[in-house]
Design an enzyme around this catalytic site. Structure first.
Site, PDB file in Angstrom:
ATOM      1  N   CYS A   7       0.840  -1.199   0.000  1.00  0.00           N
ATOM      2  CA  CYS A   7       0.000   0.000   0.000  1.00  0.00           C
ATOM      3  C   CYS A   7       0.874   1.247   0.000  1.00  0.00           C
ATOM      4  O   CYS A   7       1.828   1.333   0.768  1.00  0.00           O
ATOM      5  CB  CYS A   7      -0.894  -0.013   1.234  1.00  0.00           C
ATOM      6  N   CYS A  34       0.543   2.954   3.638  1.00  0.00           N
ATOM      7  CA  CYS A  34       0.976   2.400   4.931  1.00  0.00           C
ATOM      8  C   CYS A  34       1.906   1.193   4.811  1.00  0.00           C
ATOM      9  O   CYS A  34       2.309   0.636   5.832  1.00  0.00           O
ATOM     10  CB  CYS A  34      -0.249   2.005   5.756  1.00  0.00           C
ATOM     11  N   CYS A  83      -7.476  -0.514   1.464  1.00  0.00           N
ATOM     12  CA  CYS A  83      -6.486  -1.115   2.359  1.00  0.00           C
ATOM     13  C   CYS A  83      -7.102  -1.222   3.759  1.00  0.00           C
ATOM     14  O   CYS A  83      -7.624  -0.241   4.285  1.00  0.00           O
ATOM     15  CB  CYS A  83      -5.243  -0.232   2.389  1.00  0.00           C
ATOM     16  N   CYS A 138      -5.113   1.260   6.402  1.00  0.00           N
ATOM     17  CA  CYS A 138      -5.170   2.734   6.389  1.00  0.00           C
ATOM     18  C   CYS A 138      -6.359   3.292   5.626  1.00  0.00           C
ATOM     19  O   CYS A 138      -6.490   4.511   5.517  1.00  0.00           O
ATOM     20  CB  CYS A 138      -3.880   3.309   5.823  1.00  0.00           C
ATOM     21  N   CYS A 152      -9.113  -4.926  -9.933  1.00  0.00           N
ATOM     22  CA  CYS A 152      -8.667  -3.914 -10.887  1.00  0.00           C
ATOM     23  C   CYS A 152      -8.134  -2.731 -10.076  1.00  0.00           C
ATOM     24  O   CYS A 152      -8.909  -1.961  -9.501  1.00  0.00           O
ATOM     25  CB  CYS A 152      -9.856  -3.509 -11.750  1.00  0.00           C
TER      26      CYS A 152
HETATM   27 ZN   LIG Z   1      -2.696   1.143   3.541  1.00  0.00          ZN
END
Ligand SMILES: [Zn+2]
Length: 202
Positions: free
Chosen positions: A118, A121, A167, A170, A190
């Site tokens: 990510c 984070c 995510c 976060c 996607c």
């Molecule tokens: Zn994250």
């Protein structure tokens, strides 16, 4: 005399009804007043009970793609200014669910082996082993690296019913998942390249 008595009785009965009505109305007003008086006191008391910091469960992976452990950690919470430090269109995509232009991102045509983390984070999100050629111009995967690490949210914007993917750690918006993917899951995650950070296997 008889008529007079009956009239008196009727009047008396009307009076009783009126008194009952007034008493009921008074009780209702008193009840409302009590409710209105009590309600703010409850609201005032609420801030004294501080919410527990929200925790999430994620699976931790090494940069070699090795599944290390399941961990319960505090959710990553950043200020708007901290999010704005992300370069290019990553802020608009991660925070406002924008979508990068097809074939414009840096990962749609990447074939290296590694892990996609990510951008907000560093949470592990996808493994190159599940990446496939979708022909869409966005990096596409048939599964997340761990179900715990992504959160799927019903998205009805733009007059469509889709499933947005964020995510877990976060809340960064990542992209959407569709059910027209390849074997073995028939899912197509996607993603926006801008929401991801690729780490090549060491
Ligand atoms: Zn994250």
């Amino acid at each position: 005399m008889f008529d007079s008595n009956r009239d008196t009785t009727n009047e008396g009965s009307t009076d009783v009804r009126r008194r009952v009505f007034l008493a009921t109305a008074a009780a209702t007003v008193a009840g409302l007043a009590l409710w209105q008086w009590r309600k703010p006191s409850v609201l005032e008391a609420a801030p004294a009970v501080l919410p527990e910091p929200k925790e999430v469960t994620i699976v931790v992976f090494s940069d070699a793609g090795q599944r290390l452990k399941i961990e319960r950690i505090p959710k990553v919470v950043k200020t708007e200014d901290e999010w704005r430090k992300l370069s290019g269109n990553a802020f608009d995509i991660t925070r406002h669910a924008d979508t990068e232009i097809a074939y414009s991102g840096k990962y749609w045509n990447l074939h290296d082996k590694g892990i996609y983390r990510c951008i907000g984070c560093d949470n592990a999100l996808f493994d190159s082993a599940t990446k496939f050629e979708s022909g869409t111009g966005w990096p596409s995967f048939w599964a997340p690296i761990a179900a715990e690490n992504v959160t799927e949210i019903r998205d009805t914007t733009f007059g469509m019913v889709r499933t947005a993917v964020a995510c877990t750690e976060c809340d960064a918006h990542l992209g959407h998942v569709f059910d027209d993917g390849p074997d073995p899951t028939h899912l197509r995650y996607c993603m926006n390249s801008a929401s991801l950070r690729f780490v090549k296997y060491v």
